[in-house]
Scaffold this motif. Structure first.
Motif, short mmCIF file in Angstrom:
data_model
loop_
_atom_site.label_atom_id
_atom_site.label_comp_id
_atom_site.label_asym_id
_atom_site.label_seq_id
_atom_site.Cartn_x
_atom_site.Cartn_y
_atom_site.Cartn_z
N THR A 3 0.80 -1.23 0.00
CA THR A 3 0.00 0.00 0.00
C THR A 3 0.84 1.27 0.00
O THR A 3 0.34 2.33 -0.41
CB THR A 3 -0.93 0.01 1.22
N THR B 262 -3.64 -1.88 -5.86
CA THR B 262 -3.28 -2.48 -4.58
C THR B 262 -4.38 -3.36 -4.00
O THR B 262 -4.20 -3.91 -2.92
CB THR B 262 -2.91 -1.38 -3.57
N SER B 263 -5.48 -3.51 -4.71
CA SER B 263 -6.53 -4.42 -4.26
C SER B 263 -7.27 -4.95 -5.48
O SER B 263 -7.02 -4.50 -6.62
CB SER B 263 -7.51 -3.70 -3.31
N TYR B 264 -8.18 -5.88 -5.24
CA TYR B 264 -8.86 -6.55 -6.35
C TYR B 264 -9.65 -5.56 -7.21
O TYR B 264 -9.63 -5.64 -8.45
CB TYR B 264 -9.79 -7.63 -5.80
#
Length: 230
Positions: A115, A217-219
């Motif tokens: 992150t 940084t995420s789905y």
């Protein structure tokens, strides 16, 4: 407070090595008693022949004591074996707990890298790729309408294309055997020619902007690169 600390020290489970040492000591003592019992059996026969009742009575007393000591040692050893199993289980749980704690720290570190560090560096790389693509667009526009006598503008992405390597002719000699006259095997050398192909035929490699993929940084996060159409 001192009494409580002392009590905790005595109540603390022993480690497996200390318990194994106690079991080994019991086994050694039991082996010595077994040897003593063998010797006592031979000695008792001698005392019977000698007819010394007092000595025979004392001897039988020592033999009975050896038996009682062996019985007590067997019970103690059984308790130690149970304690050893408990200690092994505790050691295994401690090992797993240490691995678990290490995994938790690694998870926190990986999340921070993802992150913070990755997000920062990916954004920087995406900005660089965007500038490269902007420059390439200017190069393509210029090459599409070159002035008279002007050489095409060099596209640095052309460095990604590996030039072809020409095949190399190779000559070699190979030893073979054949049946000669009178059934005698003869050695024969034959010359062969073949072409060594390096396998590089100038296949274009994708440009940086096409080869690089920088996910978010995420789905569900928007990827850093390739950038979505604006």
């Amino acid at each position: 407070m001192a009494a409580k600390a002392l009590l905790k020290t005595f109540m603390r489970p022993r480690d497996a090595d200390a318990i194994r040492a106690d079991i080994a000591a019991i086994d050694a003592a039991e082996a010595a008693r077994a040897q003593a019992a063998v010797e006592a059996a031979a000695r008792r026969q001698e005392l019977v022949i000698e007819g010394d009742v007092a000595a025979l009575e004392a001897h039988d007393g020592r033999v009975r004591r050896l038996g009682m000591e062996s019985e007590v040692a067997t019970a103690k050893r059984a308790r130690l074996v149970e304690e050893l199993e408990t200690a092994r289980a505790a050691d295994e749980q401690a090992r797993r707990r240490a691995l678990y704690e290490k995994g938790l720290r690694a998870s926190r570190a990986a999340a921070k890298l993802r992150t913070e560090d990755y997000a920062r560096l990916a954004a920087q790389i995406a900005a660089v790729l965007e500038q490269i693509e902007s420059h390439r667009e200017a190069i393509r526009t210029a090459n599409a309408a070159l002035p008279d006598g002007a050489a095409p503008v060099f596209d640095p992405e052309a460095a990604m294309h590996e030039p072809p390597r020409p095949p190399v002719p190779i000559k070699s000699r190979r030893r073979t055997f054949r049946d000669g006259p009178n059934g005698v095997v003869e050695e024969v050398w034959q010359e062969h020619e073949f072409t060594l192909d390096h396998g590089h035929n100038g296949v274009p490699r994708p440009a940086l902007a096409e080869a690089v993929m920088l996910p978010g940084t995420s789905y569900r996060a928007v990827p850093f690169w390739p950038q979505l159409a604006k």
